[in-house]
Design a protein around this motif. Structure first.
Motif, PDB file in Angstrom:
ATOM      1  N   THR B 104       1.813   6.766  -6.721  1.00  0.00           N
ATOM      2  CA  THR B 104       2.564   6.327  -5.543  1.00  0.00           C
ATOM      3  C   THR B 104       2.073   4.943  -5.129  1.00  0.00           C
ATOM      4  OG1 THR B 104       0.920   7.325  -4.108  1.00  0.00           O
ATOM      5  CG2 THR B 104       2.884   8.651  -4.644  1.00  0.00           C
ATOM      6  N   ALA B 106       2.432   2.181  -1.499  1.00  0.00           N
ATOM      7  CA  ALA B 106       2.878   2.068  -0.117  1.00  0.00           C
ATOM      8  C   ALA B 106       4.085   1.152  -0.066  1.00  0.00           C
ATOM      9  CB  ALA B 106       1.763   1.504   0.756  1.00  0.00           C
ATOM     10  N   ASN B 109       7.956  -0.126   4.350  1.00  0.00           N
ATOM     11  CA  ASN B 109       8.021   0.521   5.659  1.00  0.00           C
ATOM     12  C   ASN B 109       6.815   1.416   5.908  1.00  0.00           C
ATOM     13  OD1 ASN B 109       8.529   2.566   3.911  1.00  0.00           O
ATOM     14  ND2 ASN B 109      10.677   2.845   4.503  1.00  0.00           N
ATOM     15  N   LYS B 111       5.726   3.921   4.195  1.00  0.00           N
ATOM     16  CA  LYS B 111       5.763   5.270   3.617  1.00  0.00           C
ATOM     17  C   LYS B 111       5.285   5.233   2.176  1.00  0.00           C
ATOM     18  CE  LYS B 111       9.567   7.176   6.268  1.00  0.00           C
ATOM     19  NZ  LYS B 111      11.017   7.310   6.183  1.00  0.00           N
ATOM     20  N   GLU B 112       4.826   6.373   1.694  1.00  0.00           N
ATOM     21  CA  GLU B 112       4.459   6.495   0.294  1.00  0.00           C
ATOM     22  C   GLU B 112       5.734   6.573  -0.544  1.00  0.00           C
ATOM     23  OE1 GLU B 112       0.921   7.575  -1.310  1.00  0.00           O
ATOM     24  OE2 GLU B 112       0.932   5.843   0.019  1.00  0.00           O
ATOM     25  N   ASP B 113       5.746   5.873  -1.641  1.00  0.00           N
ATOM     26  CA  ASP B 113       6.918   5.886  -2.514  1.00  0.00           C
ATOM     27  C   ASP B 113       6.462   6.141  -3.944  1.00  0.00           C
ATOM     28  OD1 ASP B 113       9.485   5.715  -3.348  1.00  0.00           O
ATOM     29  OD2 ASP B 113       9.882   3.738  -2.464  1.00  0.00           O
TER      30      ASP B 113
END
Lengths: 206, 491
Positions: B104, B106, B109, B111-113
């Protein structure tokens, strides 16, 4: 001797109308000489495949077989003569088989006279000069076809159109002969193996 | 009697020991290496590469791979593996120890992606990781430590349709930061993105040329029929790589083309050299119908040193290495279950002198080490490419000791001899290497040499001959006249 071997053949290829007339009506040609020319033709083919310069020689040396060249050249020659004789006999041609053989044989002479020396000349050619080699080979072929045409016309006393027509029929007839021969061969082999099998069966039964 | 027996026995034991000291026979390769000769026959070669080891995910301590799709190795030996099924990038040291696993990152925004079925991976010279995140319709660019640099998605342009579906498959980036993307369903070429401005256009557009038969057929059919017909679209690109000069190497999956390997210059023209006896498109002899038939499917390409490049055929699972002139140096590999043969090879990379092939079917990476033959060929090719022909000849002669049927070696030696003006010798080597163009050049020079050398004696001889012949004619004529006049007197 000198006349038969050198003078007349050279005369016939440069004066074909005259020469083939003499061949037919004056009895000047010799079948022996015509067959000799065929043998020289075989020699030309073999030598060309073996010794033509590297730049024009695309023959795979692993596939060279002089016996094949001999057999295929002679067979093609005989096949043409037989097919031509078969066609022209039906089409009111006046030529005898011997005359057809002689005319065809003498017509091959330009191929021998041009291709044989060109084979050796090709060894001292560079890439830019090789078109000359191909041109000469092409001219030899054209000359041969022209002689074949004139020879056929004279020997059979045909018109030009009829000669072209019979020559085309000859090619078709050659195809037929090959087909019939292979058919006969394969049937013959079947019969042979049948008899052989029966024989073997009998031998092993008793 | 007993003593002599013991002597013989000890001698035998000694001989065995001596032969055991230097093990000559190595494990045979599970494939046959070959190249094509002038007659387009496959000629066996000593194996240029042998499988050294197979590395699975468990060997690295990160769990098994699941359908890995791509691998990349940087110049300093860092290895990046795109483990698509597990949606992660595994970063390894040159000694195959895990540095980090990127699952993942960051997003902007906060959030974890993560990734969704990523297919392509590329690492630039400054260690930025480019990931073709296929099912998320984007290219993710991460820094070396896994931080997000940027995301390239949703390209906007007049030449793209409104509902364009951007599914990147393979990525590459050059030093100028230009991004090249092979995307699914894009037939126009390779998509090119500038560092800031986004989508720039296509490079390497494949020309479509319908055959005369197709043209006739189209000309004769009605409008309704034409709509039913298959469109003449060019095929997609399959892979891309970038060499040190910024040229893009790419492969396509066009079964009708002889130009499946391309080298695109910065303006998008194909400038690869195709000087071999036959097209550089993988196998040139293959079955037309049935199992394993059809031309090679080159799914990956990697540029090596010395102008060489290696292309991976997924159909018959073989690797084809070409030199910069487009001549096949060697091909090897195959399908199977042993180490060194593949199930579904998807990517090839270079590890120093070795090659690493990622196998999606077997979920492992196989490292191939060059044999003596392979490294000699590679070094000789590189030396020739660099212009050091003298060194190349030494190496090519070594190659010929291992394989006297190697046309490339004869060619290499011939070219160097030609350079040094040893024309007659060069002719011999070009003849052995079946190279007519260079042979002609060598022969032309050699012929000139011979002519210059013998021009004097030859002309002297010729003139003497002509003079002699003329003198003979004159003498004969005079004699004839004299006899005639004698005869006249006697009359």
């Amino acid at each position: 001797m000198k006349h038969d071997l050198i003078k007349f053949p050279l005369h016939i290829i440069v004066h074909p109308f005259d020469g083939f007339w003499d061949l037919k009506y004056e009895g000047k040609g010799k079948a022996r000489v015509a067959l000799l020319i065929v043998l020289l033709m075989v020699l030309t083919v073999i030598v060309q495949k073996q010794y033509a310069g590297f730049l024009v020689n695309f023959v795979d040396p692993r596939a060279l077989n002089s016996m094949d060249d001999l057999v295929y050249t002679v067979i093609a020659f005989l096949l043409f003569c037989i097919a031509n004789w078969s066609v022209t006999t039906l089409m009111e041609g006046e030529g005898k088989f011997k005359e057809i053989v002689m005319a065809t044989g003498y017509a091959l002479l330009p191929l021998v006279l041009i291709n044989l020396p060109m084979t050796f000349l090709s060894r001292i050619m560079t890439q830019e000069e090789t078109p000359f080699y191909y041109l000469m080979n092409f001219l030899a072929a054209i000359w041969f076809i022209f002689l074949l045409f004139v020879g056929n016309m004279t020997v059979h006393q045909y018109t030009a159109a009829k000669t072209v027509f019979t020559l085309m029929l000859t090619v078709i007839a050659m195809g037929f002969i090959v087909f019939l021969w292979s058919l006969a061969f394969s049937l013959g082999m079947q019969i042979y193996w049948f008899i052989y099998d029966v024989y073997r069966e009998l031998v092993f039964r008793t | 009697m007993n003593r002599s027996k013991a002597l013989v026995l000890s001698l035998i034991v000694f001989l065995f020991a001596a032969s055991a000291e230097a093990p000559v026979a190595r494990a045979a390769a599970p494939y046959e290496a070959y190249t094509y000769d002038f007659y387009e026959d496959a000629v066996p070669l000593p194996a240029p590469f042998l499988p050294d080891r197979a590395i699975a995910g468990s060997d690295l301590g990160v769990g098994e791979f699941n359908q890995p799709n791509d691998i990349f190795v940087t110049d300093d030996g860092m290895i990046y593996i795109l483990d698509s099924g597990n949606a992660r990038v595994i970063v390894l040291n040159s000694d195959w120890s895990v540095v980090r696993v990127i699952r993942t990152f960051a997003a902007n925004n906060g959030k974890e992606d993560g990734f969704a079925n990523p297919v392509g991976l590329f690492v630039s010279a400054d260690k930025e990781i480019y990931i073709a995140d296929t099912d998320h319709h984007r290219v993710v660019v991460l820094s070396d430590d896994g931080k997000l640099v940027k995301i390239v998605e949703n390209p906007q342009s007049d030449i793209l349709p409104k509902d364009f579906d951007f599914s990147p498959l393979k990525v590459a980036a050059d030093q100028a930061g230009r991004l090249y993307v092979v995307a699914r369903g894009v037939y126009e070429g390779i998509m090119q993105f500038a560092e800031k401005d986004g989508f720039m256009g296509y490079v390497g557009t494949i020309k479509v040329s319908p055959s005369p038969w197709d043209r006739l057929w189209r000309a004769l059919s009605t409008k309704a029929q034409k709509q039913q017909m298959q469109l003449f679209v060019p095929t997609e690109f399959a892979s891309i790589d970038i060499d040190s000069k910024g040229f893009v190497y790419a492969t396509t999956l066009d079964i009708n083309s002889d130009e499946t390997i391309k080298r695109l210059n910065p303006t998008g023209e194909d400038v690869i050299k195709r000087f071999g006896y036959y097209p550089n498109k993988g196998d040139i002899r293959y079955r037309r119908l049935g199992n394993n038939s059809g031309p090679s499917r080159l799914v990956d390409i990697k540029v090596l040193d010395g102008g060489m490049y290696v292309a991976l055929d997924s159909l018959r699972a073989r690797l084809f290495t070409y030199n910069d002139e487009g001549e096949l140096l060697y091909a090897f590999g195959g399908r199977g279950t042993q180490i060194g043969v593949f199930n579904t090879p998807v990517a090839v990379e270079r590890l120093g002198d070795s090659l690493a092939v990622l196998d999606r079917g077997k979920n492992n990476i196989v490292v191939f080490k060059p044999t003596k033959f392979g490294s000699l060929v590679n070094r000789a090719t590189a030396e020739h490419f660099a212009g050091n022909d003298a060194q190349a000849v030494v190496l090519w002669k070594e190659v010929l000791k291992l394989n006297t049927n190697y046309d490339m070696a004869y060619l290499g030696i011939g070219k160097s001899l030609l350079m040094e003006k040893h024309n007659e010798e060069a002719m011999q080597y070009f003849k052995l290497g079946m190279e007519r163009k260079y042979y002609s050049t060598a022969f032309k020079r050699y012929r000139r040499e011979v002519m210059q050398k013998y021009f004097g004696p030859f002309m002297t001889g010729l003139i003497l001959l002509i003079a002699g012949f003329a003198a003979f004619r004159i003498v004969r004529k005079v004699q004839m006249r004299r006899t005639r006049s004698h005869e006249a007197r006697f009359d």
